[in-house]
Write a protein that holds these residues in place. Sequence first.
Motif, PDB file in Angstrom:
ATOM      1  N   GLN A   5       0.828  -1.209   0.000  1.00 47.18           N
ATOM      2  CA  GLN A   5       0.000   0.000   0.000  1.00 47.18           C
ATOM      3  C   GLN A   5       0.860   1.256   0.000  1.00 47.18           C
ATOM      4  O   GLN A   5       0.580   2.219  -0.719  1.00 47.18           O
ATOM      5  CB  GLN A   5      -0.948   0.014   1.207  1.00 47.18           C
ATOM      6  CG  GLN A   5      -1.878   1.211   1.231  1.00 47.18           C
ATOM      7  CD  GLN A   5      -2.810   1.261   0.030  1.00 47.18           C
ATOM      8  OE1 GLN A   5      -3.416   0.260  -0.335  1.00 47.18           O
ATOM      9  NE2 GLN A   5      -2.910   2.414  -0.619  1.00 47.18           N
ATOM     10  N   GLU A   6       1.926   1.264   0.781  1.00 48.55           N
ATOM     11  CA  GLU A   6       2.833   2.407   0.807  1.00 48.55           C
ATOM     12  C   GLU A   6       3.484   2.619  -0.559  1.00 48.55           C
ATOM     13  O   GLU A   6       3.647   3.746  -1.011  1.00 48.55           O
ATOM     14  CB  GLU A   6       3.908   2.225   1.881  1.00 48.55           C
ATOM     15  CG  GLU A   6       3.383   2.337   3.292  1.00 48.55           C
ATOM     16  CD  GLU A   6       4.402   1.910   4.343  1.00 48.55           C
ATOM     17  OE1 GLU A   6       4.264   2.383   5.483  1.00 48.55           O
ATOM     18  OE2 GLU A   6       5.305   1.105   4.033  1.00 48.55           O
ATOM     19  N   ARG A   8       2.181   1.736  -3.498  1.00 43.39           N
ATOM     20  CA  ARG A   8       1.149   2.283  -4.386  1.00 43.39           C
ATOM     21  C   ARG A   8       0.941   3.766  -4.119  1.00 43.39           C
ATOM     22  O   ARG A   8       0.844   4.570  -5.044  1.00 43.39           O
ATOM     23  CB  ARG A   8      -0.171   1.517  -4.205  1.00 43.39           C
ATOM     24  CG  ARG A   8      -0.231   0.198  -4.949  1.00 43.39           C
ATOM     25  CD  ARG A   8      -1.630  -0.396  -4.930  1.00 43.39           C
ATOM     26  NE  ARG A   8      -2.078  -0.739  -3.584  1.00 43.39           N
ATOM     27  CZ  ARG A   8      -1.804  -1.879  -2.955  1.00 43.39           C
ATOM     28  NH1 ARG A   8      -1.075  -2.803  -3.554  1.00 43.39           N
ATOM     29  NH2 ARG A   8      -2.270  -2.121  -1.747  1.00 43.39           N
ATOM     30  N   ASP A   9       0.868   4.120  -2.840  1.00 47.90           N
ATOM     31  CA  ASP A   9       0.668   5.529  -2.479  1.00 47.90           C
ATOM     32  C   ASP A   9       1.831   6.389  -2.952  1.00 47.90           C
ATOM     33  O   ASP A   9       1.632   7.495  -3.472  1.00 47.90           O
ATOM     34  CB  ASP A   9       0.505   5.676  -0.966  1.00 47.90           C
ATOM     35  CG  ASP A   9      -0.801   5.090  -0.450  1.00 47.90           C
ATOM     36  OD1 ASP A   9      -1.714   4.808  -1.262  1.00 47.90           O
ATOM     37  OD2 ASP A   9      -0.908   4.903   0.787  1.00 47.90           O
ATOM     38  N   ARG A  10       3.051   5.901  -2.783  1.00 39.98           N
ATOM     39  CA  ARG A  10       4.227   6.648  -3.222  1.00 39.98           C
ATOM     40  C   ARG A  10       4.217   6.825  -4.735  1.00 39.98           C
ATOM     41  O   ARG A  10       4.454   7.923  -5.254  1.00 39.98           O
ATOM     42  CB  ARG A  10       5.517   5.932  -2.785  1.00 39.98           C
ATOM     43  CG  ARG A  10       6.781   6.648  -3.247  1.00 39.98           C
ATOM     44  CD  ARG A  10       8.054   5.927  -2.836  1.00 39.98           C
ATOM     45  NE  ARG A  10       8.092   4.517  -3.162  1.00 39.98           N
ATOM     46  CZ  ARG A  10       8.347   4.025  -4.386  1.00 39.98           C
ATOM     47  NH1 ARG A  10       8.586   4.830  -5.403  1.00 39.98           N
ATOM     48  NH2 ARG A  10       8.372   2.724  -4.590  1.00 39.98           N
ATOM     49  N   ARG A  12       1.668   6.735  -6.762  1.00 35.85           N
ATOM     50  CA  ARG A  12       0.571   7.633  -7.129  1.00 35.85           C
ATOM     51  C   ARG A  12       0.983   9.091  -6.878  1.00 35.85           C
ATOM     52  O   ARG A  12       0.743   9.960  -7.714  1.00 35.85           O
ATOM     53  CB  ARG A  12      -0.696   7.287  -6.358  1.00 35.85           C
ATOM     54  CG  ARG A  12      -1.869   8.169  -6.718  1.00 35.85           C
ATOM     55  CD  ARG A  12      -3.181   7.634  -6.201  1.00 35.85           C
ATOM     56  NE  ARG A  12      -4.264   8.517  -6.492  1.00 35.85           N
ATOM     57  CZ  ARG A  12      -4.880   8.638  -7.652  1.00 35.85           C
ATOM     58  NH1 ARG A  12      -4.508   7.897  -8.678  1.00 35.85           N
ATOM     59  NH2 ARG A  12      -5.870   9.492  -7.810  1.00 35.85           N
ATOM     60  N   ALA A  13       1.616   9.341  -5.746  1.00 36.16           N
ATOM     61  CA  ALA A  13       2.064  10.702  -5.432  1.00 36.16           C
ATOM     62  C   ALA A  13       3.118  11.165  -6.431  1.00 36.16           C
ATOM     63  O   ALA A  13       3.107  12.329  -6.860  1.00 36.16           O
ATOM     64  CB  ALA A  13       2.600  10.759  -4.006  1.00 36.16           C
ATOM     65  N   GLU A  72      -2.875  14.995   8.309  1.00 40.98           N
ATOM     66  CA  GLU A  72      -1.661  14.176   8.348  1.00 40.98           C
ATOM     67  C   GLU A  72      -0.832  14.562   9.572  1.00 40.98           C
ATOM     68  O   GLU A  72      -0.344  13.707  10.311  1.00 40.98           O
ATOM     69  CB  GLU A  72      -0.855  14.390   7.072  1.00 40.98           C
ATOM     70  CG  GLU A  72       0.457  13.636   7.053  1.00 40.98           C
ATOM     71  CD  GLU A  72       1.293  13.938   5.815  1.00 40.98           C
ATOM     72  OE1 GLU A  72       2.133  13.075   5.507  1.00 40.98           O
ATOM     73  OE2 GLU A  72       1.128  14.995   5.193  1.00 40.98           O
TER      74      GLU A  72
END
Length: 193
Positions: A5-6, A8-10, A12-13, A72
Amino acid sequence: METPQERRDRRRAEKRQAIRTAAVKIALDQGLEAATVEAISAAADISPRTFFNYFSVKEEALVMEPLWRPEEFTGLLAARPDDEPAFESLKAVARILAARVGPIWADARLFGELRRRHPELAAKVRAADETKLMEDVFAAVRDRPGVSGKLHARLLVIGTFGATISAVQEAAESGGSVEELLEEALTLLENGL
């Protein structure tokens, strides 16, 4: 090690930032009118449909995202030990955020130049109630040990993130280590400058 997940998030960012950078470069080089969804998509090597997976309108791609979001920040602060002094908690949060901000700081100059030329862009995507968001951050700090009130909380937050931004900017300009410069800035702040 990153979780899936991290990762994917990275990714995407990173893609979101690449699209933003392409949009800003087009707007600066060819004019705001030339920064169409199609032109931005072509420059970022994505389809226009993919563009809309990241942004709802082109103006969103032309404004730099905040370096950190209040939710955050409050989440990171809440994860710190309850009995930890406020400034120690803030320093820990600043270290996490500085590590994330460093890689995108170089693009900040492009966004700054675009904002200078077209101040109306920021107004189109600005949060309606920024004051309320900051009040949530100040309230989270105010509840930490060693904080004597609202003014103290404000000074701690603003001072800590001023030190963080200064360290990141200095690192971008000098090529120095964000981590080392942040420690120096936080020590200066803690010692009363």
